[in-house]
Design a protein around this motif. Structure first.
Motif, PDB file in Angstrom:
ATOM      1  N   UNK A  35       0.805  -1.157  -0.036  1.00 57.20           N
ATOM      2  CA  UNK A  35      -0.022   0.115   0.063  1.00 57.20           C
ATOM      3  C   UNK A  35       0.995   1.187  -0.056  1.00 57.20           C
ATOM      4  N   UNK A  36       0.386   2.269  -0.887  1.00 55.42           N
ATOM      5  CA  UNK A  36       1.223   3.614  -0.730  1.00 55.42           C
ATOM      6  C   UNK A  36       1.091   4.115   0.616  1.00 55.42           C
ATOM      7  N   UNK A  37      -0.054   3.837   1.520  1.00 57.46           N
ATOM      8  CA  UNK A  37      -0.238   4.611   2.737  1.00 57.46           C
ATOM      9  C   UNK A  37       0.394   3.540   3.796  1.00 57.46           C
ATOM     10  N   UNK A  38       1.074   4.061   4.870  1.00 58.77           N
ATOM     11  CA  UNK A  38       1.685   3.285   6.147  1.00 58.77           C
ATOM     12  C   UNK A  38       0.334   3.171   6.924  1.00 58.77           C
ATOM     13  N   UNK A  39      -0.758   3.640   6.767  1.00 56.49           N
ATOM     14  CA  UNK A  39      -1.892   3.606   7.740  1.00 56.49           C
ATOM     15  C   UNK A  39      -3.130   3.567   7.083  1.00 56.49           C
TER      16      UNK A  39
END
Length: 466
Positions: free
Chosen positions: A68-72
C-alpha cells in the motif's frame, strides 16, 4: 553401509531397548507432523477492505504481505471532524506497522498483475534516496521515479479502493481540496486558518474578506454535507470567539449537480437536512454545474464567476489506475470495477472465477448484486473474506456466499443533529429506529463511529476529544 545409516540404526535399537517393559508386548506408533510451508497472501491496499482483512486473517497460518502507498488506515467517517479540529488527526488513523513483523509490509503501488505467473510488478511509494528531504512528498510525484520490483503470491486480495471523481473538470486537481485521506484533512485545516489570517490583514477590503471567507463545497453526498456541518460548528464556536470581526464575512455554500443532496437517503430525511442546513445559514445550490476551477475562483454555469477561499471537492469515486490497466478480467461497463462472484472471487474474461484472487471494497462489484460503495460494504466483505481464508488454511470448506446486511446510513448535519436511515424489509412500513433525526440520530451517529473505532487507543481518544 554409510556412517550415517549405522548411527541411525544404533540409535533406533537403543530406543527400543530403553522402552521395553517386562511382561508387556511393546507396540510403538510413529506420527509425522511435518510443517507445511505457509502460502503467501498478498493484500493490495490498506483501506476498509484491505486493513480489515489484515486484522482478521490468521497470521500463523498464512504468510501475509501488505502492499500500500499509505502506511496507515484512514478511518474516513472521522476525516471531516479532524479537518476542522473537532478531533486530532491521530484519532482517524491506524498504523499498518502494528502488525509487523508478523506480516510483511511494503510502501508501494502495484502497477501490474500477472494472473498466470502469479506475480505483481510494484513501484516504491517512498521518496527516492537522493531526493531533497525538505521537498514536498506528494504521492503523485513519488510515482514518477523509482526502481520497480516483483512480488509473487499464492493468494491475492485486491482492495485498492478508488480515487476522487473530478469528471474531468479543468483545474479541480490544481485548485481544489479532496477529503479522502488524513493528509487532505490536514491541508484543509491549515487552509481554513490561513484564510482567516489573510482576511485579518488591515489592508484588506470587505469585498476581499468576503471572497477569502467564502467556503465552497462541491458534492452533496454524506462527505460534503458532514464537512459543511462540521465547518459550520467551527465558524460559530472557535472562529466567532477568536475572530469576532471576521465571523460575519464567512459563508458556506454547498453545490450539487443533482436536484437534491444526499440522494441515497429517504426523501423525508433529505428535506429535513436541507431545511436544517438552510436555517443554520448554509446555502444549498442544487442543479448547479461547475465548468472549470481557477486560482481563487470557479466558473459555475448558473452563476458565473464564484470567488472562494477554500474549495472542497467531493463528487463521488473514480476507478483506481490499477483497476483500469488490469487485463483478462471482467469489469463493470460504467464504473470499471472488477466483477466478482458471490464468493468475492474475481471473474476472468473467460467467465470463470479465479479461485486464488479476490476483490473487495470500492474496486469491486458483485455480479448482478449492486451494492453501494461505502465503508460498511467494504468492512463486511473484508470480515467475510478473512474468515474464508482462515477456513482454507485449516482445510475446512467455506461454501456460504457473501451476504450484505445493511446497518443503515448516518450523516451529521451540524449543531448536535444527525439523520439515520435504515431500510426495512421490502414492502414494510417505517418501523422502529428506521428513520431518525435530531439529537437521537446524533447519539446513534457518535455511538456507531465509537464502536467502529478499531484500536483501544482511539476508543479512548475519540470520546475524550468529543
Amino acid at each position: 553401509m554409510s556412517v550415517s545409516t549405522i548411527y541411525s540404526q544404533k540409535a533406533l535399537s537403543q530406543t527400543r531397548l530403553h522402552n521395553v517393559v517386562p511382561g508387556r508386548v511393546l507396540t510403538r506408533s510413529f506420527s509425522s507432523s511435518l510443517c507445511r510451508s505457509k502460502q503467501r497472501v498478498v493484500i493490495l491496499g490498506s483501506g476498509w477492505g484491505g486493513y480489515n482483512v489484515l486484522r482478521g486473517i490468521d497470521k500463523k497460518r498464512w504468510d501475509v504481505t501488505v502492499l500500500s502507498p499509505n502506511t496507515y488506515f484512514n478511518f474516513t467517517p472521522l476525516l471531516a471532524s479532524t479537518a476542522v479540529g473537532t478531533l486530532e488527526f491521530r484519532c482517524a488513523v491506524e498504523p499498518i506497522r502494528r502488525y509487523t513483523p508478523q506480516v510483511t509490509y511494503y510502501q508501494a503501488w502495484c502497477d501490474e498483475i500477472d494472473f498466470t505467473r502469479k506475480r505483481l510488478i510494484c513501484m516504491p511509494a517512498t521518496r527516492p534516496v537522493n531526493a531533497e528531504p525538505t521537498a514536498d512528498a506528494d504521492a503523485s510525484n513519488l510515482h514518477l521515479g523509482g526502481t520497480p520490483f516483483t512480488l509473487k503470491f499464492d493468494k491475492l486480495v485486491i482492495a485498492v479502493g478508488a480515487y476522487s471523481q473530478t469528471f474531468n473538470v479543468p483545474g479541480v486537481k490544481e485548485h481544489a481540496h479532496f477529503l479522502k485521506d488524513v493528509k487532505d484533512a490536514r491541508r484543509i485545516r491549515s487552509r481554513i486558518l490561513e484564510c482567516f489570517e489573510q482576511a485579518n490583514q488591515p489592508f484588506r477590503s470587505d469585498i476581499e474578506r468576503r471572497n477569502l471567507l467564502n467556503f465552497c463545497i462541491v458534492g452533496g453526498g454524506p462527505t460534503g454535507v458532514e464537512f459543511a456541518a462540521e465547518l459550520h460548528d467551527l465558524l460559530h464556536t472557535d472562529i466567532a470567539k477568536h475572530y469576532p470581526a471576521l465571523a460575519k464575512f464567512s459563508k458556506i455554500t454547498l453545490y450539487d449537480v443533482a436536484p437534491n443532496i444526499l440522494g441515497s437517503f429517504d426523501l423525508s430525511l433529505r428535506k429535513y437536512t436541507e431545511n436544517t442546513l438552510a436555517r443554520e445559514g448554509i446555502s444549498i445550490l442544487t442543479s448547479h454545474h461547475v465548468e472549470r476551477v481557477e486560482a481563487g475562483k470557479m466558473i459555475v454555469t448558473e452563476q458565473g464567476e464564484v470567488p472562494f477561499g477554500l474549495l472542497v471537492w467531493s463528487t463521488g469515486l473514480a476507478s483506481n489506475p490499477l483497476v483500469e490497466v488490469i487485463k483478462d478480467v471482467q469489469k463493470d461497463t460504467k464504473t470499471s470495477s472488477l466483477i466478482t462472484n458471490d464468493h468475492l472471487n474475481v471473474i476472468m474474461s473467460g467467465g470463470k472465477p479465479n479461485p486464488d484472487v479476490w476483490a473487495i471494497g470500492d474496486a469491486a462489484k458483485i455480479e448482478n448484486a449492486p451494492l453501494p460503495a461505502t465503508a460498511q460494504v467494504a468492512n463486511q466483505k473484508a470480515k467475510y473474506l478473512s474468515k474464508k481464508l482462515n477456513k482454507y488454511a485449516k482445510d475446512h470448506p467455506s461454501p456460504d456466499p457473501f451476504e450484505f446486511h445493511s446497518q443503515g446510513s448516518l450523516a451529521y448535519i451540524g449543531n448536535w443533529k444527525a439523520i439515520y436511515d435504515r431500510p426495512g424489509p421490502p414492502g414494510s412500513e417505517d418501523g422502529f429506529m428506521q428513520k431518525e433525526t435530531g439529537r437521537l440520530a446524533w447519539l446513534l451517529w457518535r455511538s456507531a463511529y465509537f464502536t467502529m473505532t478499531l484500536s483501544l487507543r482511539n476508543r479512548i481518544l475519540v470520546p475524550t476529544y468529543w
